[in-house]
Design an enzyme around this catalytic site. Structure first.
Site, PDB file in Angstrom:
ATOM      1  N   HIS B 235      39.183  14.062 -11.177  1.00  0.00           N
ATOM      2  CA  HIS B 235      39.620  14.228  -9.779  1.00  0.00           C
ATOM      3  C   HIS B 235      40.736  13.236  -9.454  1.00  0.00           C
ATOM      4  O   HIS B 235      40.794  12.693  -8.360  1.00  0.00           O
ATOM      5  CB  HIS B 235      38.444  14.045  -8.807  1.00  0.00           C
ATOM      6  CG  HIS B 235      37.586  15.276  -8.697  1.00  0.00           C
ATOM      7  ND1 HIS B 235      38.081  16.486  -8.288  1.00  0.00           N
ATOM      8  CD2 HIS B 235      36.264  15.476  -8.969  1.00  0.00           C
ATOM      9  CE1 HIS B 235      37.104  17.389  -8.301  1.00  0.00           C
ATOM     10  NE2 HIS B 235      35.992  16.812  -8.725  1.00  0.00           N
ATOM     11  N   ASP B 298      32.602  11.774 -10.653  1.00  0.00           N
ATOM     12  CA  ASP B 298      32.014  13.109 -10.742  1.00  0.00           C
ATOM     13  C   ASP B 298      32.928  14.082 -11.499  1.00  0.00           C
ATOM     14  O   ASP B 298      34.135  13.894 -11.570  1.00  0.00           O
ATOM     15  CB  ASP B 298      31.743  13.664  -9.335  1.00  0.00           C
ATOM     16  CG  ASP B 298      32.997  13.673  -8.489  1.00  0.00           C
ATOM     17  OD1 ASP B 298      33.763  12.678  -8.543  1.00  0.00           O
ATOM     18  OD2 ASP B 298      33.233  14.654  -7.764  1.00  0.00           O
ATOM     19  N   GLU B 299      32.305  15.110 -12.018  1.00  0.00           N
ATOM     20  CA  GLU B 299      32.983  16.304 -12.518  1.00  0.00           C
ATOM     21  C   GLU B 299      34.095  16.019 -13.534  1.00  0.00           C
ATOM     22  O   GLU B 299      35.225  16.481 -13.395  1.00  0.00           O
ATOM     23  CB  GLU B 299      33.527  17.127 -11.328  1.00  0.00           C
ATOM     24  CG  GLU B 299      32.399  17.617 -10.413  1.00  0.00           C
ATOM     25  CD  GLU B 299      32.875  18.613  -9.358  1.00  0.00           C
ATOM     26  OE1 GLU B 299      32.134  19.569  -9.088  1.00  0.00           O
ATOM     27  OE2 GLU B 299      33.975  18.429  -8.801  1.00  0.00           O
ATOM     28  N   VAL B 300      33.751  15.278 -14.577  1.00  0.00           N
ATOM     29  CA  VAL B 300      34.668  15.127 -15.711  1.00  0.00           C
ATOM     30  C   VAL B 300      34.407  16.303 -16.644  1.00  0.00           C
ATOM     31  O   VAL B 300      33.316  16.425 -17.187  1.00  0.00           O
ATOM     32  CB  VAL B 300      34.386  13.806 -16.470  1.00  0.00           C
ATOM     33  CG1 VAL B 300      35.448  13.582 -17.538  1.00  0.00           C
ATOM     34  CG2 VAL B 300      34.325  12.632 -15.504  1.00  0.00           C
ATOM     35  N   GLU B 350      26.616  11.533 -11.529  1.00  0.00           N
ATOM     36  CA  GLU B 350      26.972  11.608 -12.951  1.00  0.00           C
ATOM     37  C   GLU B 350      27.073  10.234 -13.608  1.00  0.00           C
ATOM     38  O   GLU B 350      26.992  10.140 -14.827  1.00  0.00           O
ATOM     39  CB  GLU B 350      28.324  12.308 -13.137  1.00  0.00           C
ATOM     40  CG  GLU B 350      28.282  13.813 -12.940  1.00  0.00           C
ATOM     41  CD  GLU B 350      28.750  14.201 -11.575  1.00  0.00           C
ATOM     42  OE1 GLU B 350      28.495  13.419 -10.644  1.00  0.00           O
ATOM     43  OE2 GLU B 350      29.358  15.271 -11.436  1.00  0.00           O
TER      44      GLU B 350
END
Lengths: 656, 656
Positions: B235, B298-300, B350
């Site tokens: 992100h 988050d969200e790798v 995460e």
């Protein structure tokens, strides 16, 4: 001649001098861009900088500053404007839209400012998104002086109120802000020469000189001149708190807390008064760059002058027959001071006296007669009499009052030329920062059109349509006439009564200034949080209902919707009744609500009679007349606006 | 145990820990005055300075600063607060009102701030004017961390948006502003060390450091901590536009314009990345005084890491089995940097990994499971999963999601203690400065009560009543959730369709995040000016209608008003139909309006059947089921909220 149906469709307010719409649309989307050529002016740069977020707000499209070789709006200004905006500077512009570009040209930055406002008004929702009609507009104002007068003395108006109303003025092409800065109830500006004026005369509610400069710059940026008014020799109690030696009777003095015509007045026989005014006006003349300077001059009741032996002696000595002559003497001295500081003097119509030089301006407020008289006598003049917002007249009534009709229609062309225009007058006895916008807007837009548009522009239905659209756009500019109305209703209603209170509020209007004064003893500290403070000066609901009733009685359809509306009004009382006892702001509305419900019942019964083609009994008709007479009387300082329409229904039934 | 009927009557939100109302009223009028004793603090002085105009606005009474020997509100603070507001600082207060005085006492300025908000909420219209109930309140929060998270990256939110939402937070006693300052779509803060971050990563839409200091001071003044978030390693596209060398793949990079999980991520194998983050975090740690610092995490998705041979080699060399282990390595390095600069690290769930020290905080977003897991593993934790505003859940649904129930109910008291509280999460894919307030408010008030009030406070009906009152007061504070809703409807409707569009809008809500993404390809530049952007997340009209239908079917009265409501909905279509073709914003609403009208028709027919005690024909019932199924499908990204109530009516008729 403007084809009215096109003008209404375009929804321009004020209507331009010449409009030639054509087929096709110019689309406004994310690629909107502006180009500026010709003579540069910071006013144009600022107006363009305001235009981008304005269009983003109007459309909800994320429009940003885009550079384009062929901009959507191309602005070209031919000449520079005056360093200080002048009366009579060229305000014309030409605006031509094709399907690919809008071109705005003007001889002066003022025309560019007006043209940008027109451009914004052209944009509307359409099947292909937001767009503007292809059109050719050639526009210029009818009168060079189009003002809004604002009293900030009786109730203090913080600078935000002034600034947002300047935005409103610019939107309808008004160009003079007349700032009534002193009166019995408050001296509202910082004087560095005589600081006790604001220190003792304002309760701490005054504009600093920095704020004044900000207002002047803000106004200039929007094509608006700022003329200050310092009302002398009467309406001056607030001056006398700090400087009692100016008065015609010994002090001490206190800030006025109620309204009316007060005895205190400056002493025209004292040289020290002129020295004071010279110094003070000198200070203010430097602060306000405009070449006009208003000295008030209204409502001197003479009480103090008559009681003063030294003033009586002075009158004798100077062969001044009466107080009018004494005030004329004062005004002559004052005019010399104002002129010495480089300004033209402006005064309310009491100052009219052949002894004064012809470079002053007379502002007519007691009636249109003085406008004509001043013009005949060779004075420039301004009309305000029909435009007193506190008289609570409708937009249509004020719209149809033309400065060059009625009393003025007999003026020669040369005399008519001396009618510079007019001013909307806002007095703040019953105004707060919360409700002032709803008194000014949108009614002032109607008067702005009177001052700007061709004299034959008199279509009231079109005015109301365009005014409704403008009214919403004014809120986007920051005016609060709609949102504060709702906020005040929510406050009055409490958590449970909002919907029925809205229904009641939609059919009532406040009584006028006189009605308020007769109803109770107000002071500056009286809370103005009641329905009569919130209710709008004009009931659009009642106006539309009246039209429906008239159309129906003339044989058109609409009976079902009239019946439904009457049923909703009749039932509203049941929803409101439980609310009256729990809340003191609601309590006084019980008889108003009962009357609205009874009126609706009368209307329904009349409709039944009309449906049945059967004349009601005489006794019933008599009862309805009594009800109508009762409902016409103000209650809680409110007037029920549906009475005339109900009267028509009852009369129609009685005529069966 | 709080007597609910009193609490509802007092309309406090959040409900205090202990409330003991009694008979009698404390009147609030022009003589209202405040006295402050005890330990002084500028936060108290400022809060009192805000209180005076706040009461003037609430009551419409010209309340000014009055000095009094025996003030209406007497404030006494016992001890000084921390120089930088700390997690867990004492926020309790005692507020006691008699008929003559209110006394507010607290051990710390934070309690005084909360107590003033409670005092304002106590004031209401009453028969004797505005007044507050005699009451004794002993209040303290249930959780020490009560936050609002705001994403200003996907759509830019100017500082005014932040400031007014801080006012809203203070009103409901939230105390952490979590500022999501960077993401793929924009880097929103000025860095002096790495200025290309904002210069190339923000389109010019970023906060200067002076603005950031202003926000922090404004928040502190209202008892709110400010925690920044800089989301890494994913992100982070907006960082890479100016500094592509940080990425795991070669640039150049562009600011993200659409939403989702993007490939670009920082390269955990490069020392230069840690040097950069050390310098940058050092700069930001000085700017933000709060001791917590959020690093996202988050969200790798691993795309770039997997494609990089050097990263693969690095993983092998460091025995990092997978990308989770690689991110844990990155986080350990990051945590050391954050700690070096004096902060505790906070991350999205995460980051949870036993390799990290225990002084970090885990923010649960993927579900409440991670909250419980983090607490069991010894980490402090925050719950956000049930409080994602873009999921478009109702206030009641979010209200009933308790941080210590469900997954967390099995935690030991010690583990429960590690649940610090929670945060409302605001993500801005479909938000603009116009509609953001209506997504946050008033739903956030329900969650604020969950975080503050006793766990057993679960009366949803009371919540909605109090929330409606608070909602209006939030507008007085400057929030625009109601006024911008109206403004957006007016824009969509154009000049003639406002009333029927309001009626339609009142029964629909926007689909959630997923629904929007499925409906069309959005980008950052897509105009958010449609009804799905304006419509409120929760339909109060539909909720009330559902209640009326349920009550009526259970044998209570109300059939007439249900019939009237259904008639209005059925007829609304006729008023709207002429508007669909002239305006592209209206066009997509045609099928929605047709469905609402058809649903109302089905409801009316079902009512007729119920009135006649006669089961409708099977064919009709089948048709209605088809209609209901069709009306359940989103159209124009809107969901019709009256479907369940109509279903109940049809089912009741079918069951005859």
């Amino acid at each position: 001649m403007i084809p009215t149906f096109f003008v209404a469709a375009l929804s321009l307010l004020p209507v331009p001098a010449k409009v030639a719409p054509d087929e096709g649309r110019l689309v406004i989307d994310q690629n909107f861009s502006v180009g500026v050529t010709g003579v540069g002016d910071p006013r144009i740069t600022d107006a363009v900088a305001r235009l981008i977020p304005c269009l983003a707000k109007k459309t909800g499209i994320p429009i940003g500053v885009v550079k384009a070789a062929n901009p959507t709006l191309l602005i070209h200004c031919l000449h520079a404007g005056a360093p200080v905006q002048q009366l009579g500077e060229d305000e014309s512009y030409q605006l031509e839209l094709t399907e690919t570009q809008a071109q705005l040209t003007a001889p002066n930055p003022l025309g560019i400012l007006h043209g940008i406002e027109t451009f914004v008004q052209l944009i509307e929702a359409s099947p292909g998104g937001f767009s503007a009609s292809v059109v050719k507009i050639d526009d210029r104002p009818r009168f060079p002086w189009r003002g809004l007068h604002l009293d900030v003395s009786r109730h203090w108006m913080p600078i935000e109120v002034v600034l947002r109303n300047l935005d409103g003025m610019a939107a309808v092409k008004l160009n003079v802000f007349h700032w009534h800065l002193s009166d019995d109830q408050g001296f509202r500006i910082e004087s560095k020469v005589y600081p006790k004026l604001q220190e003792l005369g304002s309760d701490g509610h005054y504009y600093t000189q920095d704020q004044v400069r900000k207002v002047i710059a803000y106004a200039r940026d929007r094509g608006i001149r700022v003329m200050p008014e310092f009302d002398v020799p009467a309406h001056a109690t607030a001056w006398l708190v700090g400087y009692p030696e100016l008065a015609a009777a010994p002090g001490p003095y206190e800030i006025g807390r109620h309204w009316g015509i007060f005895a205190p007045a400056m002493d025209p026989s004292k040289e020290a008064v002129y020295t004071f005014l010279d110094n003070f006006i000198g200070e203010m003349a430097k602060l306000f760059p405009d070449e006009y300077f208003h000295i008030g001059g209204d409502e001197v009741n003479g009480t103090q002058w008559n009681a003063s032996t030294s003033i009586q002696a002075f009158k004798k000595q100077h062969h001044l027959a009466d107080n009018h002559a004494l005030q004329a003497y004062f005004n002559q001295r004052l005019q010399a001071i104002v002129k010495k500081h480089g300004k033209h003097m402006v005064g309310w119509d009491e100052v009219l006296d052949p002894g004064l030089p012809k470079d002053i301006v007379i502002q007519s407020w007691r009636g249109p007669h003085s406008l004509a008289e001043a013009s005949r006598m060779g004075y420039d003049s301004l009309l305000s009499a029909p435009y007193y917002l506190d008289h609570m007249k409708t937009a249509a009534q004020m719209y149809l009052a033309d400065p060059l009709e009625g009393e003025s229609s007999g003026l020669t062309p040369e005399q008519q030329q001396r009618v510079l225009g007019g001013e909307v007058a806002t007095w703040s006895e019953y105004l707060t920062p919360e409700n002032i916008d709803s008194r000014i807007w949108p009614r002032t837009a109607a008067i702005a059109e009177r001052f700007w548009s061709p004299q034959d522009q008199k279509d009231v239905a079109s005015l109301y349509e365009r005014s409704a659209i403008l009214s919403r756009e004014l809120e986007d500019l920051g005016l609060l006439h709609k949102s504060n109305y709702r906020m005040m209703l929510e406050r009055i209603a409490g958590p449970t009564a909002l919907e029925p209170l809205k229904t009641l509020a939609s059919v009532v209007s406040p009584v006028n200034l006189g009605g308020r004064a007769r109803a109770r003893q107000y002071t500056q500290q009286t809370p103005l949080n009641r329905l009569c403070d919130a209710a709008l000066p004009e009931s659009a609901t009642a106006r539309r209902f009246q039209k429906s009733v008239e159309d129906m009685l003339a044989g058109q359809s609409g009976r079902d919707s009239i019946r439904l509306q009457l049923m909703l009004w009749r039932e509203n009382e049941a929803a409101l009744r439980p609310e009256f006892d729990g809340n003191n702001l609601m309590h006084e509305l019980a008889p108003v609500s009962a009357n609205v419900s009874a009126l609706a019942g009368a209307g329904l019964a009349a409709l039944d009679a009309l449906d049945a083609h059967q004349r009601p009994a005489d006794a019933w008709i008599g009862e309805q007349h009594a009800l109508l007479a009762n409902a016409r009387k103000p209650q809680a300082e409110l007037i029920i606006q549906i009475v005339p329409a109900i009267q028509k229904l009852v009369d129609a039934a009685a005529a069966l």
